[in-house]
Design a protein around this motif. Sequence first.
Motif, PDB file in Angstrom:
ATOM      1  N   VAL A 120     -24.973 -26.504 -11.991  1.00 43.15           N
ATOM      2  CA  VAL A 120     -24.189 -26.432 -11.824  1.00 43.15           C
ATOM      3  C   VAL A 120     -23.656 -25.995 -13.196  1.00 43.15           C
ATOM      4  N   LEU A 121     -23.482 -26.911 -14.152  1.00 40.88           N
ATOM      5  CA  LEU A 121     -23.177 -26.531 -15.418  1.00 40.88           C
ATOM      6  C   LEU A 121     -22.923 -25.005 -16.088  1.00 40.88           C
ATOM      7  N   VAL A 122     -24.199 -24.371 -16.052  1.00 39.09           N
ATOM      8  CA  VAL A 122     -24.533 -23.011 -16.169  1.00 39.09           C
ATOM      9  C   VAL A 122     -23.879 -22.018 -15.979  1.00 39.09           C
ATOM     10  N   GLY A 123     -24.156 -22.525 -14.054  1.00 41.98           N
ATOM     11  CA  GLY A 123     -23.611 -21.423 -12.656  1.00 41.98           C
ATOM     12  C   GLY A 123     -21.863 -21.187 -13.449  1.00 41.98           C
ATOM     13  N   GLY A 135     -23.151 -34.086  -6.991  1.00 41.30           N
ATOM     14  CA  GLY A 135     -23.744 -35.203  -5.962  1.00 41.30           C
ATOM     15  C   GLY A 135     -24.157 -34.671  -5.078  1.00 41.30           C
ATOM     16  N   TRP A 136     -23.661 -34.199  -4.104  1.00 40.90           N
ATOM     17  CA  TRP A 136     -24.119 -33.697  -2.875  1.00 40.90           C
ATOM     18  C   TRP A 136     -26.140 -32.925  -3.090  1.00 40.90           C
ATOM     19  N   LEU A 137     -25.901 -31.961  -4.346  1.00 37.82           N
ATOM     20  CA  LEU A 137     -27.945 -31.558  -4.200  1.00 37.82           C
ATOM     21  C   LEU A 137     -28.195 -32.799  -5.141  1.00 37.82           C
ATOM     22  N   SER A 138     -27.753 -33.778  -5.650  1.00 32.27           N
ATOM     23  CA  SER A 138     -29.078 -34.819  -6.364  1.00 32.27           C
ATOM     24  C   SER A 138     -28.696 -36.081  -4.828  1.00 32.27           C
ATOM     25  N   GLU A 139     -27.567 -36.068  -4.107  1.00 36.19           N
ATOM     26  CA  GLU A 139     -27.726 -37.232  -3.500  1.00 36.19           C
ATOM     27  C   GLU A 139     -28.941 -37.053  -2.240  1.00 36.19           C
ATOM     28  N   ARG A 140     -29.506 -35.861  -1.929  1.00 36.13           N
ATOM     29  CA  ARG A 140     -29.999 -35.714  -0.802  1.00 36.13           C
ATOM     30  C   ARG A 140     -31.503 -35.302  -1.100  1.00 36.13           C
ATOM     31  N   THR A 195     -32.775 -32.816  -5.447  1.00 35.13           N
ATOM     32  CA  THR A 195     -32.817 -32.406  -6.959  1.00 35.13           C
ATOM     33  C   THR A 195     -32.821 -33.289  -7.309  1.00 35.13           C
ATOM     34  N   GLU A 196     -33.355 -33.624  -9.345  1.00 33.17           N
ATOM     35  CA  GLU A 196     -33.101 -34.405  -9.824  1.00 33.17           C
ATOM     36  C   GLU A 196     -31.588 -34.569 -10.341  1.00 33.17           C
ATOM     37  N   ALA A 197     -30.756 -35.324 -10.328  1.00 29.99           N
ATOM     38  CA  ALA A 197     -29.019 -35.187 -10.800  1.00 29.99           C
ATOM     39  C   ALA A 197     -28.904 -34.633 -12.268  1.00 29.99           C
ATOM     40  N   ASP A 198     -30.468 -34.797 -13.353  1.00 23.51           N
ATOM     41  CA  ASP A 198     -29.797 -33.552 -14.298  1.00 23.51           C
ATOM     42  C   ASP A 198     -30.273 -33.107 -14.290  1.00 23.51           C
ATOM     43  N   THR A 199     -31.352 -32.340 -12.902  1.00 23.21           N
ATOM     44  CA  THR A 199     -31.066 -30.905 -12.523  1.00 23.21           C
ATOM     45  C   THR A 199     -29.823 -30.310 -12.197  1.00 23.21           C
ATOM     46  N   ALA A 200     -29.497 -30.310 -10.991  1.00 20.34           N
ATOM     47  CA  ALA A 200     -28.278 -30.293 -10.858  1.00 20.34           C
ATOM     48  C   ALA A 200     -26.799 -30.330 -11.667  1.00 20.34           C
ATOM     49  N   ILE A 201     -27.034 -31.392 -12.131  1.00 19.35           N
ATOM     50  CA  ILE A 201     -26.302 -31.533 -13.172  1.00 19.35           C
ATOM     51  C   ILE A 201     -26.046 -30.140 -14.283  1.00 19.35           C
ATOM     52  N   GLY A 202     -27.818 -29.801 -14.614  1.00 16.37           N
ATOM     53  CA  GLY A 202     -27.955 -28.776 -15.670  1.00 16.37           C
ATOM     54  C   GLY A 202     -27.564 -27.409 -15.267  1.00 16.37           C
TER      55      GLY A 202
END
Lengths: 277, 285
Positions: free
Chosen positions: B111-114, B94-99, B102-109
């Motif tokens: 965090v997911l792999v990390g 949420g923090w990455l995409s809200e600012r 970063t696009e939401a799907d990129t942020a999810i991608g």
Amino acid sequence: MATPAVEYRDVSYAYPARGDSGSPRPVLEHVTLTVNEGERLGVLGPNGGGKSTLLKLTLGLLRGASGEIRVFGLSPDRAVREGLVGYVPQRPDCELAFPISARQVVEMGPALALPAWKRLSADHRAAVERGLHVVGASSFADRPIGHLSGGQFQRVMIARALAASPRLLLLDEPTVGIDVSGQQQFADLLKRLHDELKLTVIVVSHDIRTVAAGCDRIACLSRTLHSHVAPEGLTPAVLAEVFRHDVAGIFGEVHVDAHAAAACKDPSHHHHPGGGH
Amino acid sequence: MRGLFWPGVVTGLAIAALCSLLSVLVVLKRLAFIGQGISHAAFGGVGIAAAAGLVVGAGLTPRLLGVEIGPQSAIGVTFGIVFLFCLASALLIGWLSERGQTEADTAIGIVLVGAMAVGAILLHSSQTGVSWETFLFGSIMGVEWIDAGIGWGVALVTLLTLWLFRRPLLFWAFDPAVARAMGVHERTMNFLLMTLLALATVTAMKLAGVVLATAMLVLPGAISLRLSVRSGVVIALAVAGALVGVIGGLVVSFEFDWPTGPSIVCVLALLFAGAKAAEAMRHRA
């Protein structure tokens, strides 16, 4: 003297600068205006002229304006919390796949202010039916919300705002995407809101047809308030002053002199991306 | 039926009850992918719990930072760690995409792999004596009564929270712009939804594993929304679909000795195919 429904006193607002470049972008300057209770005010102005910003300030959605805004003598936040204000936005951005009927959408209006353990009272249900009736949505109240036409959906949105029994209704571009017969119905609706519910209504639009029929008074807004006069007193000269070359926006079918538009070099007359929202 | 089966069934019922309602919101709000992100983040949480010594195979004693603790407490503490890790991941997304950077799907991608990578490294370096597959795809073998207790606790808290916040939550989910204008606090609603998603994911993970936990948060809603546009019917069908999926999946898994998570997902996917076919036939009629 009775408290006015809305009072704007020397209101100015600028959107903050984005990033390193650019300076704050003023959208409203020194707006002073009083809306009396029971009045239907049309705010006419070009896109980017600050109409939506004015509504957002009236709802307390934007902060940081100079001057003062009072809604029934209260701050905008407070007036919203007390349920005094209803709002129907431009192009509602709803999840139309929601498995709910038009009536259930309208019920959301009065339900929002209720504690979780309280059910809708008979009075609330009556307000829901009245809202549906006033906008002429009773006949399709049980239809799924995703199955309505644009005009029907718009009426349900207004009914939802009405069902919460506000004293002030704010309508942002209510006739966008509605055909001419819909425009006439909208003017009739404004009249019913006035006659039956004694509601104070502020309609903002770039379309003179929307505000000319059904409003008691028109204010012209393009960053500053140009004048607010009775519809019959709204002269072509005032309109030209407000809209400058943006008349193409209101009279889409009217030929606009391209040379005159190109001759206008004042950068503040150009439409800002995202302006007015 | 062996005694071993029952804690799994009772946990499964809790998962069905709690995920079915949430799944309708997840589908309507298009949160399936963020659900994926949160559930994969659970693997990172499992890695941390394993590194702390909490995750051990049968016959070994769980520890918390070197101190021996009981197996029941270990399960509870692990649940807490994984939940907090999932919630932190959701908030990070949420923090990455809200600012807006970063696009939401990129942020999810990311965090997911990390989180998966952290989990894999920590699990690799911890001597757990438990197969990775258990965490990835779920298993009924390790489910104990304490899991069933946690599952029902989470289900009741979730259902109560949904009931308490149903009006602002539904208004906001349906029409965020006007909800904001009417004083609904958007951040609170977002946080609430993310917390419930993280709780549901960690609970569903026990049976379905981190890879498949989102199936429980997507498929019941997707199935029921194919079949009706009436709120009551949609909710009833979502609950029914989740129950059939979980119980059917457990029976299949038990009878054929298939992994639990994939069995549940297959049953749910079949139900979805049936619902899709029913929808297509109704449109043609």
